[in-house]
Scaffold this motif. Structure first.
Motif, PDB file in Angstrom:
ATOM      1  N   CYS A   1    -114.971 -26.075  49.485  1.00  0.00           N
ATOM      2  CA  CYS A   1    -116.382 -25.893  49.833  1.00  0.00           C
ATOM      3  C   CYS A   1    -116.611 -25.237  51.189  1.00  0.00           C
ATOM      4  N   CYS A   2    -115.532 -24.981  51.940  1.00  0.00           N
ATOM      5  CA  CYS A   2    -115.734 -24.419  53.272  1.00  0.00           C
ATOM      6  C   CYS A   2    -114.668 -23.390  53.655  1.00  0.00           C
ATOM      7  N   ASP A   3    -113.411 -23.805  53.660  1.00  0.00           N
ATOM      8  CA  ASP A   3    -112.369 -22.952  54.227  1.00  0.00           C
ATOM      9  C   ASP A   3    -112.326 -21.561  53.607  1.00  0.00           C
ATOM     10  N   ARG A   4    -112.450 -21.483  52.287  1.00  0.00           N
ATOM     11  CA  ARG A   4    -112.273 -20.187  51.637  1.00  0.00           C
ATOM     12  C   ARG A   4    -113.416 -19.219  51.900  1.00  0.00           C
ATOM     13  N   TRP A   5    -114.505 -19.734  52.484  1.00  0.00           N
ATOM     14  CA  TRP A   5    -115.622 -18.865  52.839  1.00  0.00           C
ATOM     15  C   TRP A   5    -115.733 -18.665  54.351  1.00  0.00           C
TER      16      TRP A   5
ATOM     17  N   ASN B   1    -108.276 -29.693  48.144  1.00  0.00           N
ATOM     18  CA  ASN B   1    -109.076 -30.531  49.036  1.00  0.00           C
ATOM     19  C   ASN B   1    -110.517 -30.035  48.954  1.00  0.00           C
ATOM     20  N   ALA B   2    -111.484 -30.938  48.921  1.00  0.00           N
ATOM     21  CA  ALA B   2    -112.874 -30.541  48.757  1.00  0.00           C
ATOM     22  C   ALA B   2    -113.380 -29.725  49.928  1.00  0.00           C
ATOM     23  N   CYS B   3    -112.879 -29.975  51.139  1.00  0.00           N
ATOM     24  CA  CYS B   3    -113.289 -29.176  52.288  1.00  0.00           C
ATOM     25  C   CYS B   3    -112.770 -27.748  52.173  1.00  0.00           C
TER      26      CYS B   3
ATOM     27  N   LEU C   1    -119.682 -24.960  47.573  1.00  0.00           N
ATOM     28  CA  LEU C   1    -118.573 -24.647  46.674  1.00  0.00           C
ATOM     29  C   LEU C   1    -118.650 -23.207  46.183  1.00  0.00           C
ATOM     30  N   MET C   2    -119.877 -22.707  46.020  1.00  0.00           N
ATOM     31  CA  MET C   2    -120.090 -21.351  45.515  1.00  0.00           C
ATOM     32  C   MET C   2    -120.182 -20.309  46.630  1.00  0.00           C
TER      33      MET C   2
END
Length: 557
Positions: free
Chosen positions: A42-46, A37-39, A260-261
Motif C-alpha cells: 500500500c505504500c512502498d511500491r508507489w 507486507n501490507a505497507c 493499495l491502488m
C-alpha cells in the motif's frame, strides 16, 4: 481483459465472472515484491517520486502527503513500536481523526507486522475499553484532543499522544513526535503470510459485547475487487470516500484500498454538512464518490439548487451501510446527473453484493445487485436449502465457492467448522427474476403483521418520497391483534408542521405505493433518529422504547 485489470469501460458481468481468478488479484496485491507486507503493498511500491497519497482538507486549507513521505513516517513509527516490544501479530489501537498521521500509524503498524485496531473518535471510555481489552492491544495511539476520552477506561496499556508535548510525557504517556524523532527513515518490513492479520475491527451488534473481526493480509484481494469492479476507481479519478476510518467502510475503502491502488485519497476533517460537502466536492473536483445513504438523504433534503453548481461532475457514486432509497437514486440522476449504485457488505466480509459501476448487468431500484467477483451469494432457508427466485430467506455466502471470503470466525472464539458451507449474514433477502438480489433488512428488523412479512426498508423508501419527509425509520410495534403494527418515526423538512392531517396523508401515500397491509398505522414526528456513528439507523432502540411504554402501561408485549 485479465481479472486483475481495472476496466476503463464497462464489461459484461457474466462474461467477466467466467474468467475471474482470485489468484490474479493476489498477484496484483503482492506485485512481485520480495517481502509480502501490507505497507509494501500500500505504500512502498508507489514511493518513488512525488506521487500524492493523501489530500488533507480542513476548512478549505489543503496539505498533501506523498507516498514517499508516508514510507518514511511509517518506518519511524515501526521503530517506535519495536522499542515498546511490539512486533508481528501484536495489536495496537488507534483513536485518531482523519489526518496524515493516522495513515502513518496504520502503515507503520503493518510495517512492523502489528495488527491495527481502529477506535472511532466518538467512542466513550467503555466502548474504548471493550475494544482495547478485547483485542489485548499493547499500545493506544491518540491525539491531544481525544486523549481525555481514555481517562475513564480502566487498565489501558501505554498511550502515545500526538501533539501531547511535555504535558503528555509528564502524565506518563509517550509524545508522538518525540518518539518518532528517535527512529530512522528505514525499517525492513516484517514478512507476512496471506493468513497473517493486519487489522482487527469490532462489530457493534445490538446485543452482547462487540466481537473482534480478524482481517488477514489476503483480505486485500477482496478490497481490491470491490474498488475496481464495483466502485470503478480509475487512475484519473478524483476520489472521496466520506466514511470515517474508525469504521470498516472507511478503513477498508477510504484508507487501505486507494493506497493499495496507488491512488490519491481525500480526508476532510470538517464535520459533515451540506455546505461543507459541496465545497469539498467543488474545490477538489471530485469525480468518484462513496458514502452512506444518511448523507445522501441530507443532500436530497437540501434541494436541487444547492446541487446545481456541481451537476454533471460526478462520474460514479457508491452507497453503503444501509439500503439505498429509490427516491435518492432518482434525485441523484435528476439533480446531479450522477449514477448512484447500492452496495452491500459487512465488517466480517467487506463488500460482497453490489450494483457494479464497471460491470454491466441489470440494475433496478430496490436491488443490491449481483455478487462481487470472488463470491457466491445465495438466499437460504432455516435448513440451509438454497431458495429460488422470489422466495424470501436469509442472505448467505457459499464458503466453498467464494475464494475471496476470509472470515472464518471471531477473535477469541472457535473458528467456523470447515464443513459449514454457508456464512449466514443475518439479513433477509430475495433473489429477483433477473438474478439481482433485493435486501430487506436485518432478520430481526422484519415486521410480522397479520401474517404478512414487511421489510422496514420498503416502507421507509415509500415515505422518503413524500415531499415533507427529511428522514425516517420504521419498526414493528408489538400489537395483540396483528402481532406487530407498522410504526414510523419521521423527521420533517424545515418549515413543515406535523399535523394529524399530515399523518393521514403519509399513511395513505404508503398504502397507495405499497399495499394495504404495509402502511404505518402509527406515525411519530421526531427531531432525531438513533443512529450508529457510521450512520445506520438503530431500529432496535426505537423498538425497545415502544416495548417499554407498553410494559409501563400494563399492555401485553
Amino acid at each position: 481483459m485479465s481479472a486483475a485489470t481495472s476496466p476503463a469501460t464497462q464489461v459484461d458481468y457474466l462474461d467477466f465472472m467466467k474468467s475471474f481468478n482470485a489468484e490474479d488479484l493476489w498477484r496484483d496485491v503482492t506485485a512481485g515484491a520480495d517481502v509480502v507486507n501490507a505497507c509494501v503493498a500500500c505504500c512502498d511500491r508507489w514511493a518513488d517520486g512525488d506521487r500524492v497519497a493523501l489530500i488533507h482538507d480542513r476548512g478549505g486549507v489543503t496539505t498533501q502527503t506523498t507516498y514517499a513521505d508516508l514510507k518514511k513516517r511509517a518506518a519511524r513509527f515501526a521503530h517506535l513500536l519495536t522499542r515498546q516490544g511490539i512486533g508481528k501479530g501484536d495489536r495496537i489501537a488507534a483513536m485518531m481523526p482523519r489526518t496524515p498521521d493516522m495513515l502513518a500509524v496504520l502503515l507503520g503498524a503493518w510495517r512492523a507486522g502489528a495488527v491495527y485496531v481502529p477506535l472511532f473518535t466518538a467512542f466513550g471510555p467503555k466502548a474504548v475499553e471493550s475494544r482495547v481489552h478485547g483485542s489485548e492491544a499493547k499500545l493506544v495511539v491518540t491525539d491531544a484532543v481525544n486523549r481525555p476520552k481514555l481517562d475513564g477506561a480502566d487498565n489501558m496499556p501505554k498511550i502515545v499522544v500526538i501533539g501531547g508535548g511535555q504535558q503528555a510525557i509528564d502524565a506518563g504517556d509517550l509524545d508522538f513526535e518525540t518518539e518518532m524523532a528517535k527512529g530512522s527513515d528505514d525499517f525492513a518490513p516484517v514478512p507476512l503470510d496471506r493468513d497473517d492479520l493486519i487489522m482487527m475491527l469490532f462489530t457493534s451488534g445490538t446485543t452482547g459485547s462487540p466481537k473482534g473481526v480478524r482481517v488477514p493480509m489476503f483480505a486485500l484481494t477482496g478490497f481490491l475487487a470491490y474498488m475496481r469492479y464495483s466502485v470503478d476507481l480509475r487512475p484519473d479519478d478524483k476520489f472521496w470516500n466520506i466514511a470515517d476510518p474508525g469504521w470498516a467502510y472507511g478503513l477498508y475503502y477510504a484508507a487501505t484500498t486507494p493506497l493499495l491502488m496507488g491512488q490519491t485519497t481525500l480526508y476532510s476533517e470538517d464535520a459533515f454538512t451540506v455546505d461543507n460537502f459541496y465545497r469539498v466536492l467543488k474545490q477538489y473536483g471530485i469525480t468518484n464518490l462513496a458514502g452512506a445513504p444518511t448523507a445522501y438523504r441530507l443532500l436530497m433534503a437540501a434541494g436541487d439548487a444547492a446541487a446545481a453548481p456541481v451537476k454533471g461532475q460526478l462520474r460514479a457514486v457508491s452507497s453503503a451501510g444501509e439500503p439505498l432509497n429509490a427516491e435518492v437514486i432518482r434525485w441523484f440522476d435528476r439533480a446531479l446527473n450522477a449514477p448512484i449504485r447500492d452496495h452491500y457488505g459487512q465488517t466480517e466480509t467487506g463488500m460482497v453484493l453490489c450494483n457494479h459501476h464497471a460491470l454491466t448487468h441489470p440494475v433496478h431500484e430496490g436491488a443490491a445487485g449481483f455478487a462481487l467477483p470472488g463470491y457466491r451469494i445465495v438466499v437460504i432457508d432455516q435448513d440451509n436449502n438454497e431458495l429460488g427466485s422470489e422466495q424470501q430467506g436469509e442472505l448467505a455466502i457459499d464458503r466453498q465457492n467464494s475464494p475471496l471470503l476470509v472470515f472464518n470466525g471471531y477473535w477469541g472464539r472457535e473458528p467456523l467448522p470447515a464443513d459449514q458451507r454457508y456464512y449466514r449474514t443475518g439479513d433477509t433477502a430475495e433473489i429477483n427474476a433477473d438474478g439481482t438480489i433485493s435486501f430487506f433488512g436485518r432478520a430481526d428488523d422484519v415486521i410480522t403483521s397479520s401474517g404478512y412479512r414487511i421489510g422496514p426498508f420498503d416502507v421507509e423508501s415509500a415515505l422518503i418520497e413524500h415531499p415533507a419527509v427529511a428522514d425516517v425509520a420504521v419498526i414493528g410495534k408489538p400489537d395483540p391483534e396483528r402481532t406487530e403494527l407498522v410504526k414510523a418515526f419521521i423527521i420533517l423538512k424545515p418549515g413543515v408542521e406535523g399535523t394529524d392531517a399530515l399523518r393521514d396523508e403519509m399513511a395513505q401515500h404508503v398504502r397507495k405505493r405499497l399495499s394495504a397491509h404495509s402502511y404505518p398505522r402509527e406515525i411519530d414526528f421526531v427531531t432525531e433518529l438513533p443512529k450508529t456513528p457510521s450512520g445506520k439507523v438503530q431500529r432496535f432502540i426505537l423498538r425497545a422504547a415502544e416495548v417499554a411504554k407498553l410494559t409501563d402501561a400494563g399492555a401485553p408485549v
